[in-house]
Design a protein around this motif. Structure first.
Motif, mmCIF file in Angstrom:
data_model
loop_
_atom_site.group_PDB
_atom_site.id
_atom_site.type_symbol
_atom_site.label_atom_id
_atom_site.label_comp_id
_atom_site.label_asym_id
_atom_site.label_seq_id
_atom_site.Cartn_x
_atom_site.Cartn_y
_atom_site.Cartn_z
ATOM 1 N N UNK A 142 3.190 17.134 -10.807
ATOM 2 C CA UNK A 142 1.505 16.337 -11.405
ATOM 3 C C UNK A 142 0.893 17.264 -12.108
ATOM 4 N N UNK A 143 0.827 17.223 -13.237
ATOM 5 C CA UNK A 143 0.230 17.446 -14.804
ATOM 6 C C UNK A 143 -1.285 16.806 -14.755
ATOM 7 N N UNK A 144 -2.484 17.411 -14.401
ATOM 8 C CA UNK A 144 -3.433 17.206 -14.081
ATOM 9 C C UNK A 144 -4.729 17.157 -15.110
ATOM 10 N N UNK A 145 -4.720 17.105 -16.188
ATOM 11 C CA UNK A 145 -5.807 17.169 -17.026
ATOM 12 C C UNK A 145 -7.574 16.713 -17.188
ATOM 13 N N UNK A 146 -8.071 16.698 -17.325
ATOM 14 C CA UNK A 146 -9.329 16.383 -18.522
ATOM 15 C C UNK A 146 -10.075 16.376 -15.962
ATOM 16 N N UNK A 147 -9.885 16.701 -15.455
ATOM 17 C CA UNK A 147 -10.110 16.852 -13.758
ATOM 18 C C UNK A 147 -11.658 16.183 -13.564
ATOM 19 N N UNK A 148 -11.655 15.789 -13.122
ATOM 20 C CA UNK A 148 -13.706 15.144 -12.651
ATOM 21 C C UNK A 148 -13.906 15.781 -11.015
ATOM 22 N N UNK A 149 -15.060 15.444 -10.153
ATOM 23 C CA UNK A 149 -15.104 15.693 -9.272
ATOM 24 C C UNK A 149 -14.753 15.116 -8.474
ATOM 25 N N UNK A 197 -3.857 8.044 -18.208
ATOM 26 C CA UNK A 197 -4.119 9.341 -19.735
ATOM 27 C C UNK A 197 -4.292 10.472 -19.482
ATOM 28 N N UNK A 198 -5.099 10.748 -18.080
ATOM 29 C CA UNK A 198 -5.061 12.299 -17.085
ATOM 30 C C UNK A 198 -4.019 12.917 -16.652
ATOM 31 N N UNK A 199 -3.373 12.521 -16.154
ATOM 32 C CA UNK A 199 -2.795 12.986 -15.007
ATOM 33 C C UNK A 199 -0.844 12.012 -15.593
ATOM 34 N N UNK A 200 0.142 13.422 -15.867
ATOM 35 C CA UNK A 200 1.061 13.170 -16.219
ATOM 36 C C UNK A 200 2.182 14.054 -14.409
#
Length: 122
Positions: free
Chosen positions: A80-87, A65-68
């Motif tokens: 690799x599209x990375x959204x809503x990244x977390x620590x 749900x965050x990465x594509x």
């Protein structure tokens, strides 16, 4: 000789986005699975996402749900599209691909990129 070269890593704030690229070059006949793995300090390398030549995908539960993941077969390049990244996404990200280098040699060999650092921090 085959090389995988990653790019696109860097420092981003929590909630931000990054797009990683993995370009395969050299003597390439075909590529089956392309994948992204990551390794955080003190932890084992883990699968993040993978994609077949036909476009089927598989994701780690932690990134669904965050990465594509995607690929351009004509360019031998994966993304690799990375959204809503977390620590907790902070790690060195590695590209992996199964590559066949000749029409006369049917095996797919495993290749790895050198890794790109992704740091998620405020």
């Amino acid at each position: 000789q085959v090389q995988l070269v990653e790019s696109g890593g860097g420092l981003v704030q929590p909630g931000g986005s990054l797009r990683l690229s993995c370009a395969a070059s050299g003597t390439i006949f075909s590529i089956n699975v392309m994948g992204w793995y990551r390794q955080a300090p003190g932890k084992q390398r883990e699968l993040v996402a993978e994609i077949t030549s036909g476009g089927s995908t598989n994701y780690a539960d932690s990134v669904k749900g965050r990465f594509t993941i995607s690929r351009d077969n004509a360019k031998n390049t994966g993304y690799l599209q990375m959204n809503s990244l977390k620590p907790e996404d902070t790690a060195v990200y590695y590209c992996n691909a199964g590559i066949r280098t000749s029409r006369y040699y049917s095996r797919y060999l495993d290749y790895w990129g050198q890794g790109t650092q992704v740091t998620v921090s405020s």
